[in-house]
Design a protein around this motif. Structure first.
Motif, PDB file in Angstrom:
ATOM      1  N   MET A   1       0.819  -1.194   0.000  1.00 55.51           N
ATOM      2  CA  MET A   1       0.000   0.000   0.000  1.00 55.51           C
ATOM      3  C   MET A   1       0.862   1.257   0.000  1.00 55.51           C
ATOM      4  O   MET A   1       0.429   2.287  -0.496  1.00 55.51           O
ATOM      5  CB  MET A   1      -0.940  -0.002   1.205  1.00 55.51           C
ATOM      6  N   VAL A 122     -10.874   3.296   0.256  1.00 49.99           N
ATOM      7  CA  VAL A 122     -10.704   3.343   1.707  1.00 49.99           C
ATOM      8  C   VAL A 122     -12.080   3.438   2.350  1.00 49.99           C
ATOM      9  O   VAL A 122     -12.992   4.063   1.796  1.00 49.99           O
ATOM     10  CB  VAL A 122      -9.849   4.570   2.108  1.00 49.99           C
ATOM     11  N   HIS A 136      -9.166  -1.293  -0.211  1.00 49.13           N
ATOM     12  CA  HIS A 136      -7.740  -1.612  -0.096  1.00 49.13           C
ATOM     13  C   HIS A 136      -7.257  -1.355   1.331  1.00 49.13           C
ATOM     14  O   HIS A 136      -6.279  -1.947   1.775  1.00 49.13           O
ATOM     15  CB  HIS A 136      -6.923  -0.745  -1.055  1.00 49.13           C
ATOM     16  N   TYR A 137      -7.943  -0.434   2.017  1.00 50.39           N
ATOM     17  CA  TYR A 137      -7.555  -0.078   3.379  1.00 50.39           C
ATOM     18  C   TYR A 137      -8.815   0.204   4.184  1.00 50.39           C
ATOM     19  O   TYR A 137      -9.677   0.977   3.755  1.00 50.39           O
ATOM     20  CB  TYR A 137      -6.648   1.157   3.382  1.00 50.39           C
ATOM     21  N   SER A 139      -9.816   1.806   7.639  1.00 50.40           N
ATOM     22  CA  SER A 139      -9.290   2.621   8.730  1.00 50.40           C
ATOM     23  C   SER A 139      -9.706   2.034  10.072  1.00 50.40           C
ATOM     24  O   SER A 139     -10.804   1.477  10.198  1.00 50.40           O
ATOM     25  CB  SER A 139      -9.828   4.050   8.601  1.00 50.40           C
TER      26      SER A 139
END
Length: 174
Positions: A1, A122, A136-137, A139
């Motif tokens: 990432m 995100v 992808h991410y 939090s």
């Protein structure tokens, strides 16, 4: 990432459930009130100051939301949007952006298809499962509790833009 973070120049955010916690307080006169996180506000205005594009694409339509965003220096505000993909595509073409330069932060089904178009998808920790599956991410922050600050800080730190030589307590809301 980390490689992806190095290329980001544009942050695109949904409002409800991302920049706010998704709760709407309705007053007696029907006014709808939302709560924003001040730490998100600091990161958003710093990113603008450092030359990153901040874009808001939301189905919500609120004068209060617009005033808050304008106060942070954000001018690419698209509210009351029913077709987020059309707005995203038009913005991408007009500004000659590659998907790898764009992060989209969303939390619910209306964000699903447009998130697939961004180079980096995100979501907050409390996003719906379908969004988590394509992100992808994810939090560690919930919507309205610092998710914008989280991704902006990561990108700006990787790119060496996190420090502010003249920090200000003023976030544009006054």
């Amino acid at each position: 990432m980390l490689h992806q973070l190095n290329q980001i120049r544009t942050f695109i955010f949904d409002v409800d459930g991302v920049l706010t916690n998704g709760n709407v307080l309705v007053t007696e006169n029907g006014e709808q009130l939302r709560q924003f996180n001040i730490k998100d506000g600091y990161a958003l205005q710093l990113a603008v100051k450092k030359g990153y594009r901040i874009v808001v694409i939301s189905g919500a339509k609120s004068l209060g939301v617009q005033k808050r965003l304008l106060g942070l220096g954000i001018t690419d505000i698209f509210l009351g949007v029913s077709d987020k993909i059309a707005v995203f595509n038009k913005y991408q073409v007009e500004h000659h952006l590659e998907p790898s330069q764009m992060v989209y932060v969303g939390d619910d089904i209306p964000d699903l298809q447009v998130m697939r178009l961004a180079g980096l998808a995100v979501c907050p920790k409390d996003a719906v499962e379908e969004i988590k599956e394509i992100s992808h991410y994810i939090s560690p922050k919930n919507g309205g509790e610092g998710v914008a600050r989280d991704i902006i800080e990561k990108v700006l730190k990787i790119q060496g833009d996190w420090s502010d030589i003249k920090p200000s307590a003023h976030d544009g809301s006054l």
